[in-house]
Design an enzyme around this catalytic site. Sequence first.
Site, mmCIF file in Angstrom:
data_model
loop_
_atom_site.group_PDB
_atom_site.id
_atom_site.type_symbol
_atom_site.label_atom_id
_atom_site.label_comp_id
_atom_site.label_asym_id
_atom_site.label_seq_id
_atom_site.Cartn_x
_atom_site.Cartn_y
_atom_site.Cartn_z
ATOM 1 N N CYS A 211 -3.113 5.107 7.506
ATOM 2 C CA CYS A 211 -3.283 4.494 8.827
ATOM 3 C C CYS A 211 -2.164 4.861 9.788
ATOM 4 O O CYS A 211 -2.295 4.686 10.997
ATOM 5 C CB CYS A 211 -3.359 2.976 8.685
ATOM 6 S SG CYS A 211 -4.785 2.427 7.715
ATOM 7 N N ASN B 174 0.797 -1.221 0.000
ATOM 8 C CA ASN B 174 0.000 0.000 0.000
ATOM 9 C C ASN B 174 0.833 1.275 0.000
ATOM 10 O O ASN B 174 0.303 2.352 -0.251
ATOM 11 C CB ASN B 174 -0.943 0.008 1.205
ATOM 12 C CG ASN B 174 -0.214 -0.130 2.525
ATOM 13 O OD1 ASN B 174 0.614 -1.026 2.697
ATOM 14 N ND2 ASN B 174 -0.513 0.733 3.470
#
Length: 376
Positions: free
Chosen positions: A323, A150
């Site tokens: 995140c 990611n």
Amino acid sequence: MSIYLDNAATTAVCPEAAAAAMDAMTVHYGNPSSTHALGREAAALLTRARARVSLALGCKAEELAFTSCGSEGDNWAILKGAEYQRRVGTHIISSTVEHAAVGKALDELEARGYEVTRLKPGRDGAVSPDAVMNALRPDTALVTLMLVNNETGAVTDVGAIAAAVHAANARTLVHTDAVQAFLKVPFSPGKLGVDLLTVSGHKIHAPKGIGALYIRSGLYLPPFILGGGQEQGRRSGTESLPLIAAFGAACDAAMPTLEEDRARMASIRAHCVQRLCAENEGLRVLGGGAPQILSISLPGWRSEVLMNFLEAQDIYVSKSSACKRGGRSYVLEQMGLDAPVIDGALRVSFSRFTTMEEADAFCDALCAARQRLRHR
């Protein structure tokens, strides 16, 4: 007009998905478990949406269980997969560059007495099949590795890993977090040969709050949520039909131009690499492989400063995974990169709606930032 290049964090909801959600909220709003007419209509809508997502994923509809997000899918696959595999062993193989939804689940298993081998990636950010096979043991219960990273877009050859693992030990389960790969790189669970696979809606222009877990036919994965027995008894709780319908609509909308969109994103990425490297002395491209993610670094310039300059121009990128909330990238650290490279890193990520003009505007702005901002 803003230029949004943080699509690996989330994507704008496409019109088709928004319309499908609104329809499910205001017209077909029944509970799919109800037996009256509105309930039957809702159940039919749920069935159609499942068929759309499974078609896009390349699996059977009955192999797909809807979740609230990719993190839930990862947690379910890993925690319950390990529980199911206890008779095989308590050893798990993963990597040091997984999403936190995988990493934190593995931390929990270690606290329960499991042994986790976390493999480092190569300089390209991917985990090699040889590294996995060298770590494989007779008591390895589960292998969990991300398909597309990611942060860097690095593509791990999960298909080769799954084939080798299953050949060596047919009882070992293989799970992959395919959240960043879904509709970006060609794959299907069957072709990969995995037992469990996680996807998420908000990376493909569906709303946040919806995902899915592929569970191979014949595999009994214990439920993660207990209750009324929805999702064929695998995931209880009244289905979030507006989000599920939107997920199906987003998949349906993407399929007709899927190959064209993949090629365009790859072309935009290649164009950015060519321009950025030619116009910014010392710029480095970090890892890569997937068409929608470009990780770069300008050593000597701070990521936050560059991002603030770009944001002032209404251009939005990130420094790492959303995140992490601004923390230093452990992914880049595990790739063995020097501190100045990590501290100057930016993640630029595209979607099927990104244009070459937007990419050029970003390249222009980054060059201007380098020229105008003070070198650290």
